[in-house]
Design an enzyme around this catalytic site. Structure first.
Site, PDB file in Angstrom:
ATOM      1  N   GLN B 215      37.807  -0.843 -45.999  1.00 12.18           N
ATOM      2  CA  GLN B 215      38.354  -1.395 -44.760  1.00 12.18           C
ATOM      3  C   GLN B 215      39.168  -0.338 -44.018  1.00 12.18           C
ATOM      4  OE1 GLN B 215      39.671  -5.045 -47.370  1.00 12.18           O
ATOM      5  NE2 GLN B 215      40.337  -5.436 -45.282  1.00 12.18           N
ATOM      6  N   PHE B 246      37.915  -8.748 -47.930  1.00 15.35           N
ATOM      7  CA  PHE B 246      39.019  -9.720 -48.039  1.00 15.35           C
ATOM      8  C   PHE B 246      40.360  -9.076 -48.368  1.00 15.35           C
ATOM      9  CE2 PHE B 246      35.035 -11.605 -49.801  1.00 15.35           C
ATOM     10  CZ  PHE B 246      34.687 -12.322 -48.686  1.00 15.35           C
ATOM     11  N   GLU B 250      41.139  -2.507 -48.776  1.00 15.26           N
ATOM     12  CA  GLU B 250      42.066  -1.864 -47.841  1.00 15.26           C
ATOM     13  C   GLU B 250      42.597  -0.571 -48.451  1.00 15.26           C
ATOM     14  OE1 GLU B 250      45.046  -4.350 -46.064  1.00 15.26           O
ATOM     15  OE2 GLU B 250      46.083  -2.667 -45.152  1.00 15.26           O
ATOM     16  N   ARG B 328      55.788  -9.934 -46.048  1.00 13.48           N
ATOM     17  CA  ARG B 328      55.077 -10.975 -45.302  1.00 13.48           C
ATOM     18  C   ARG B 328      55.258 -12.347 -45.958  1.00 13.48           C
ATOM     19  NH1 ARG B 328      51.218 -11.908 -41.028  1.00 13.48           N
ATOM     20  NH2 ARG B 328      51.155  -9.754 -40.320  1.00 13.48           N
ATOM     21  N   ARG B 360      43.554 -11.284 -47.970  1.00  8.64           N
ATOM     22  CA  ARG B 360      43.549 -12.258 -46.868  1.00  8.64           C
ATOM     23  C   ARG B 360      44.812 -13.136 -46.838  1.00  8.64           C
ATOM     24  NH1 ARG B 360      38.011 -15.650 -45.857  1.00  8.64           N
ATOM     25  NH2 ARG B 360      38.164 -15.850 -43.610  1.00  8.64           N
ATOM     26  N   THR B 459      52.959  -5.607 -39.666  1.00  6.84           N
ATOM     27  CA  THR B 459      54.413  -5.443 -39.655  1.00  6.84           C
ATOM     28  C   THR B 459      54.784  -3.961 -39.724  1.00  6.84           C
ATOM     29  OG1 THR B 459      54.428  -5.827 -42.043  1.00  6.84           O
ATOM     30  CG2 THR B 459      54.877  -7.710 -40.617  1.00  6.84           C
ATOM     31  N   ALA B 528      45.044  -7.569 -41.521  1.00  4.88           N
ATOM     32  CA  ALA B 528      46.039  -8.342 -40.777  1.00  4.88           C
ATOM     33  C   ALA B 528      45.398  -9.156 -39.649  1.00  4.88           C
ATOM     34  CB  ALA B 528      47.148  -7.443 -40.215  1.00  4.88           C
ATOM     35  N   GLU B 730      42.736 -14.452 -41.190  1.00  7.86           N
ATOM     36  CA  GLU B 730      43.560 -14.915 -42.299  1.00  7.86           C
ATOM     37  C   GLU B 730      44.101 -16.338 -42.177  1.00  7.86           C
ATOM     38  OE1 GLU B 730      45.856 -11.297 -41.559  1.00  7.86           O
ATOM     39  OE2 GLU B 730      46.020 -11.093 -43.717  1.00  7.86           O
TER      40      GLU B 730
END
Lengths: 172, 778
Positions: B215, B246, B250, B328, B360, B459, B528, B730
């Site tokens: 990703q 998902f 990342e 988060r 996710r 963020t 995100a 998400e």
């Protein structure tokens, strides 16, 4: 020794010399015949991404030894379309958005083709859901998948009776 | 293997995409259904391609006294091995640069499954067989698999914690007429992308090209360059599509790409690394499991006055993204509710397990589920319908400041929930469920309606930027490229639609090509939920630049006003003349008009001061709500989800078909997380659920029997997002909190709803049965 076998793959007779008797059907298709439609998801017969048809029955190609398939008729997703036209199940998967990432799709489609041919599920969404549960879809596109199978089943039943296929609807 | 050879004597049939209305269709639909959509393992392997396999630690925490790889090296087909000593430059792939995540463990292993070496061989089977021949002498060190054990051992946090505070929580709790406290366990989740991790590295001149299922191609590029001591401009990373990600791709792709690249440069050959499913599940991070401890003060109506909560997460051996994930969780510890006073603290706890990562929702779901537990507690304590308690606590006029001091300006939940309440017939069905449970001995039912409010933006504020590159060719066909990656979420389809509309073309005239670090550089992770928001805007900017050049060209050459030139239905209308787009493009080319442009976008308004715990981390919020009804067999703990109704907010949707798919898929994935998917580590720290035989994701047969999903078509993003749409990747996952609460209600019926069952997640049959037994004893 080199095992030799004869196999029909997507309608074409093939003479195959296996370099290793332990080769699975999936590795034969993907690594030796260049047919990469069937996917290796878990390599242990639990995800269904490798589903192909052997003599009309769906199998997990990753658990099927190629050497046992002398004389078999193998159909993969690459062999479904005829004369440049998609198979009704393929068309239905497009019409109903029966996928997201697409990785499980070839297996889902082969499974659906066999499920319809088996004639056990008919147009009962509950039985189709059950009959498609050997094919994992992590994206959660189950609604589109089940709708596509229902729609294709109807279209093919319609065609078989010389009628026009019905339009698909969100039945599941 | 002869993978590079085409299938002998059978050229692939020349299939064409079906004609007709393809506007909303997936850009690769016909490729997917015909088996021709290529994933990395489908690419022809270059001649002489080698295959790598990782050698994994067999202890959770130990010193490696000796590592004997002689048998590995002597195995058939083996080209060689790689260990930490073979990393030429930086032996670290920590995405947040905390230098705590080696490519290969050096003298100490910190989790069962940590890579210690890689073996490279002529075939994948040879590499896998050879990897099993390693002999390591471990000196066992004490290990901690879960949060409690880690606390007892005094293990550190993997990254600095966060505290959010609003008002005086202690005073608020002390003054509240009623208060209660409790604890909740929320399990983790394996991504179980159907396409596992894979990297194919190919040396090219003095650099390297890597096909990586990631990703975040730019981070893979950065990690490979740092490990190999190459400048970033010598590393090109490509990804056409992923078979699911998902969040699991990342940062977790870095390991595989770096090892493949190391081997490729070492042996000067292409190298592929594709772990098998077990190794993939054992050696890559998952969703964090959490322990939430909460104390809440409220009044007799159920209005929340103060909340004090701690969110401890099993982070594993390194920080990875645990800092932003646990942040988060706090950002969503309010879900949709106003806390007049709050103190929320994160505890990103180190453990001797695999390093947990993005999934996710990125911590948000654990925050939301914690918030809903608090609501549920208050509802049982006050004897009210949980939905009434929810409505009482929604953000509203004069009650609109979050614990991180962002004002909620776009709240549409009161309308959205009211509409869902009506369309799902919640009130009557709840009454029916209560009546059913009065007369039913074994099977009990439950129903719950829960909302979601999800903050959209990274963020990490600097991540909120994107680039795109659009080319128009002389035949009028268009190619678009952008920094986002396609993992099944339909990003390329959405971007294609945006670009096509700018030129007034049908979508099939636009082709979106593989994400590539040499086309659009310095990209952010596709994460995100931001993919379409960011990359759609960048692509819009690029396409608009070219369109404006075409307008200016026509204005000058045809003597019409530039603003009057329109692009519609494949035609360009200038004054009284309508010409095919391709003809105009050709003329523009002949007149030396540049037909290529890059585009750039950065999200306005967002800022965040983590030290102070204040700011506006989110550009906007996406909302949704779900009503779920379940039946539970209280003798076996088995359950069925009978009906689910969802109303979700995708703003002015860019593509309703895709967005509905995201809502359904997200819900089903969330349902799996909260019910059937259970990760299990044994006392030795071994993950025992590392294959689909033991790790259960939802099947077609698990789908809710009745599943009514709709988008709130009246919603429009207040902010200037791409065509006023909202991010959708998400937020729907958290709609599944309604299933957990409905299950809880079914169990609560056994004690006449006097007590909150405190049902932890995942609510497996075992856990449901234990809760039922506990309540029956009361």
């Amino acid at each position: 020794m080199t095992p030799r076998l004869t196999m029909t793959v997507n309608g074409k007779a093939r003479e195959i010399a296996l370099d290793d008797p332990r080769v699975t059907l999936l590795d034969l298709l993907r690594d030796r015949l260049g047919l990469t439609g069937a996917k290796k998801g878990c390599d242990r017969g639990q995800c269904g991404a490798c589903t192909v048809l052997v003599d009309g029955r769906r199998v997990n190609a990753c658990l099927t030894l190629a050497v046992g398939l002398d004389g078999a008729d193998v159909l993969t997703v690459e062999g479904l379309a005829q004369g440049g036209a998609l198979h009704p199940v393929q068309e239905a998967f497009i019409a109903h958005d029966g996928f997201q990432c697409g990785f499980c799709t070839p297996g889902q489609i082969m499974s659906a083709v066999a499920l319809i041919a088996e004639g056990e599920a008919g147009d009962d969404p509950e039985r189709i859901r059950e009959g498609m549960s050997g094919n994992l879809c992590r994206c959660g596109a189950h609604r589109g998948i089940v709708d596509a199978v229902l729609d294709a089943q109807r279209r093919m039943a319609g065609d078989a009776q010389g009628r026009m296929g019905k339009d698909g609807e969100r039945a599941a | 293997m002869n993978r590079h050879a085409p299938p002998a004597g059978s050229p692939a049939p020349r299939l064409k995409p079906p004609e007709g209305d393809t506007a909303d269709r997936h850009e690769s639909a016909w490729l997917h259904v015909s088996g021709r959509a290529e994933y990395i393992d489908d690419l022809p392997e270059p001649e002489g391609c080698l295959h790598a396999c990782l050698g994994l630690s067999e202890r959770a925490h130990a010193r490696i006294a000796a590592l004997d790889l002689a048998a590995v090296l002597a195995a058939p087909g083996v080209a060689g091995v790689l260990t930490a000593r073979d990393v030429p430059c930086v032996n670290d792939i920590s995405p947040t640069h905390r230098h705590d995540e080696p490519v290969f463990a050096e003298d100490r292993v910190l989790f069962h499954g940590q890579p210690i070496f890689a073996v490279v061989a002529a075939t994948r089977a040879q590499a896998r067989a050879a990897a099993r021949l390693a002999r390591a002498d471990y000196e066992a060190l004490p290990h901690a698999v879960d949060i409690e054990a880690a606390e007892a051992m005094g293990l550190p946090l993997v990254t600095p914690p966060l505290t959010l505070s609003q008002g005086d929580a202690a005073a608020g709790l002390a003054a509240a007429p009623r208060r209660l406290s409790g604890e909740m366990r929320i399990g983790g989740q394996d991504h179980f992308y159907l396409e596992g991790h894979i990297a194919l590295a190919i040396p090219q001149d003095d650099g390297i090209v890597i096909h990586s299922s990631t990703q975040h191609p730019s981070e893979v590029q950065h990690m490979v360059a740092a490990a190999l001591g190459l400048p970033a401009n010598a590393v090109t990373v490509l990804v056409r599509r992923m078979g699911g990600a998902f969040g699991g791709k990342e940062t977790q792709s870095n390991l595989f790409a770096v090892v493949a690249a190391l081997a490729a440069l070492r042996w000067g050959r292409a190298v592929k690394l594709r772990p098998d499913r077990d190794d993939d599940m054992i050696s890559t991070g998952k969703r964090h499991d959490f322990r939430v401890r909460y104390e809440v003060g409220f009044d007799d109506d159920g209005r929340i006055l103060a909340v004090d909560a701690g969110f401890a997460a099993r982070c594993g051996f390194s920080s990875d993204l645990s800092g932003p994930v646990t942040d988060r969780a706090l950002f969503h510890a309010d879900n949709a509710y106003f806390y007049p006073a709050a103190r929320l603290v994160s505890q990103p706890q180190m453990t001797h397990t695999v390093s947990n990562t993005a999934f996710r929702g990125f911590g948000g779901p654990q925050g939301v589920v914690g918030a809903e537990r608090i609501i549920e507690e208050i509802a049982y304590a006050t004897g009210r319908d949980p939905l009434e308690v929810r409505k009482l606590n929604f953000y509203g006029e004069g009650r609109d400041v979050t614990p991180y001091h962002q004002r909620v300006e776009d709240n549409i939940l009161p309308r959205l929930v009211a509409e869902l309440e009506a369309s799902s017939d919640y009130g009557a069905r709840r009454a029916a469920v209560l009546a059913f449970n009065r007369d039913s001995r074994i099977v009990r039912r439950g129903i719950a309606l829960t909302p979601v409010k999800f903050g959209i933006s990274f963020t990490a504020t600097w991540y909120n930027q994107a680039g795109a590159l659009v080319h128009v060719y002389q035949d009028g066909s268009v190619q678009a490229n952008h920094g986002g990656t396609e993992m099944g979420q339909g990003l390329h389809t959405k971007v294609r639609g945006v670009v096509a509309e700018v030129f007034g073309l049908s979508p099939e005239r636009v082709r979106v090509t593989a994400t590539a670090t040499d086309k659009v550089p310095n990209t952010s992770a596709t994460a995100a939920s931001s993919g379409a928001d960011l990359n759609g805007m960048a692509a819009l900017a690029a396409a608009t630049t070219i369109r404006d050049r075409l307008r200016a060209f026509l204005a000058e050459s045809r003597g019409v006003g530039a603003e009057s030139v329109r692009f519609e239905g494949g035609m360009v209308l200038a004054g009284d003349v309508a010409e095919p787009f391709a003809q105009v493009v050709k003329a523009a080319y002949m007149a030396r008009v540049q037909l290529s442009a890059s585009g750039y976008y950065r999200t306005p308004k967002v800022h965040w001061d983590r030290e102070k715990g204040r700011g506006r981390p989110f550009y906007y919020y996406a909302y949704g709500a779900a009503a779920s009804e379940v039946s539970v067999d209280t003798l076996t703990g088995e359950h069925v989800v009978d009906r689910v109704d969802i109303l979700h907010d995708a703003g002015k949707s860019l593509n309703p078909e895709i967005d509905l798919g995201q809502v359904e898929g997200g819900f089903v994935q969330g349902m799996g997380w909260l019910t059937s998917e259970e990760l299990w580590w044994d006392e030795a720290g071994r993950l025992r659920t590392h294959a689909p035989s033991t790790y259960k994701i939802p099947l077609a047969s698990d789908r809710p029997r009745v599943f009514n999903v709709a988008l709130a078509d009246w919603s429009e993003c207040r902010e200037m997002t791409i065509k006023r749409s909202k991010a959708v990747g998400e937020p729907p996952l958290m709609l599944a909190a309604s299933v957990l609460e409905a299950l809880s209600m079914a169990v609560a019926s056994l004690a006449d709803y006097r007590e909150c069952p405190r049902l932890d997640a995942p609510a497996t049959p075992e856990r449901l049965l234990m809760a039922a037994e506990r309540l029956r004893g009361r």
